[in-house]
Design an enzyme around this catalytic site. Sequence first.
Site, PDB file in Angstrom:
ATOM      1  N   GLU A 133       1.149  -5.226   3.426  1.00  0.00           N
ATOM      2  CA  GLU A 133      -0.128  -5.850   3.053  1.00  0.00           C
ATOM      3  C   GLU A 133      -1.081  -4.819   2.485  1.00  0.00           C
ATOM      4  O   GLU A 133      -1.855  -5.111   1.568  1.00  0.00           O
ATOM      5  CB  GLU A 133      -0.755  -6.538   4.272  1.00  0.00           C
ATOM      6  CG  GLU A 133      -2.036  -7.309   3.962  1.00  0.00           C
ATOM      7  CD  GLU A 133      -3.281  -6.450   3.933  1.00  0.00           C
ATOM      8  OE1 GLU A 133      -4.230  -6.799   3.203  1.00  0.00           O
ATOM      9  OE2 GLU A 133      -3.326  -5.411   4.640  1.00  0.00           O
ATOM     10  N   GLU A 134      -1.042  -3.601   3.034  1.00  0.00           N
ATOM     11  CA  GLU A 134      -1.999  -2.575   2.622  1.00  0.00           C
ATOM     12  C   GLU A 134      -1.863  -2.173   1.158  1.00  0.00           C
ATOM     13  O   GLU A 134      -2.823  -1.662   0.569  1.00  0.00           O
ATOM     14  CB  GLU A 134      -1.862  -1.332   3.510  1.00  0.00           C
ATOM     15  CG  GLU A 134      -2.203  -1.552   4.970  1.00  0.00           C
ATOM     16  CD  GLU A 134      -3.679  -1.838   5.209  1.00  0.00           C
ATOM     17  OE1 GLU A 134      -4.460  -1.796   4.244  1.00  0.00           O
ATOM     18  OE2 GLU A 134      -4.050  -2.107   6.361  1.00  0.00           O
ATOM     19  N   ASP A 172       2.118  -3.311   8.449  1.00  0.00           N
ATOM     20  CA  ASP A 172       2.060  -1.928   7.986  1.00  0.00           C
ATOM     21  C   ASP A 172       0.790  -1.211   8.410  1.00  0.00           C
ATOM     22  O   ASP A 172      -0.260  -1.810   8.633  1.00  0.00           O
ATOM     23  CB  ASP A 172       2.232  -1.843   6.471  1.00  0.00           C
ATOM     24  CG  ASP A 172       1.269  -2.738   5.705  1.00  0.00           C
ATOM     25  OD1 ASP A 172       0.864  -3.775   6.231  1.00  0.00           O
ATOM     26  OD2 ASP A 172       0.933  -2.382   4.547  1.00  0.00           O
TER      27      ASP A 172
END
Length: 488
Positions: free
Chosen positions: A218-219, A151
């Site tokens: 992940e962000e 992402d």
Amino acid sequence: MFRTVAISSLALALAACGNGNDAPETPQTLTSDTGAGTSETTETPVAPAEVGPASAEAANLPQADAELIEIYKQLHANPELSFKEAKSAALMASELENLGFDVTTGIGQDWVVAKAMKDVGAVKDGVGGHGVVGVLRNGDGPTLMIRADMDALPVPDQTGFPFASEVRSTTWTGVESPVMHACGHDIHMTSWIGTARALVARKDEWSGTLVMIAQPAEEIGLGAQAMLADGLYSRFPQPDYNLALHVSASAPAGTIVYTKGYAMANVDSVDITVKGVGGHGAYPHTTRDPVLIGSHIVVALQSLVSRNTNPQDSAVVTVGSFKAGAKHNIISDEATLLLTVRSYDDATRKMLLDGIKRIAKAQAEAFGAPEPEIKVEQDYTPSLFNNADLADKAMTAIADTIGKDNVKEVPPVMGGEDFSQFGRTDENIPGLLFWVGAVEPSRYEASQDSSLPLPSLHSPFFAPDYDPTIATGVEAMTAAALELFDEG
């Protein structure tokens, strides 16, 4: 392939990538070989000129395969936000299928849909579970999982690259923004593809099972949870080791830096709504001022680190937002504090969170005000722990490949990374995340006197020296994988 890279200083602290409820962080103080440190700076970094194959050749750095560079440019120009990584996932899956992996897509779909309905009330267009798992069985031996995150961030691209992103999109919660790979996930994906290609090409050198996963979100600290909840360790071969890499915005290209033990922090977010009794600013005695109460809470919270945390441990309690009122002469009814809380071990985390509740309630009671509302976000990012034995094995192999002078151990940072989730299960699988230097060497050298500050991760100016960074990532991850398969 052994190589020599002319880098004069490598004792680095890293600029950590944010995730979950994490915020972007600036580069930490850099320390030279002589022990003289440069101080942190708040100067605005200058947008770097484009770097690429020429810089790699000039500095005697490795160069990536031309096809990988084209893939990187494609990924950088077409970033996708968290839980919207459909095209990136399709590219990753296609690469694995072409290499002979058994590929499964859509990992995490049900979890993501349920999460969106719970938190947002709707599943926005394009939102889904875009996790990818590829399995390649190559005889008896260990099972190794290698992860890349996909992402991008809601950040405008100001890199100056001719292939800079012009994408605008809407987050999974419905906020429109420009989009950029400001945390290097385009490098991660490209290196992951290069590693898969290298390991397939060298199948006669290893035996075991290779599990390659492409992780979404992940962000925002949710992608690993989504994949685990969808049976990552039960539907697919359970790993003996987990590996990942991350670009470093404060280490020169051609180098690898790592940390043993705790490497990144628990990341918690806490909201405190201070309740008061509003009124006219000229008659404060008729009110219970939430701004005053909140101010005392902010000051008292600092005692959690200075007086409740063991000096040998690490902790951070930061009030990032304090909002109240709308007019000069009106005392509002409430104030809102937004906190980020960082720790390494779980005992310290519990002490901090319990202490925040205790202090907020006690300060309100001291002023005769109603009890505040305190919300601790449940979806926290747990601390990342790098297994020491695994790190020793992997770094020895990497040093043999790229040169021992280009591999350094560095202190941990207080950023967060949800790769930690893969080691926080009942299976207790050893994991290691290492950092790949991404700064063009001459720019790194120029930054040592702080006259030319380096853009941090999450900066719109973060433009990695992509060619040698990708090449080093592939070399390092491939070397680590071959060593671990050989251990079996």
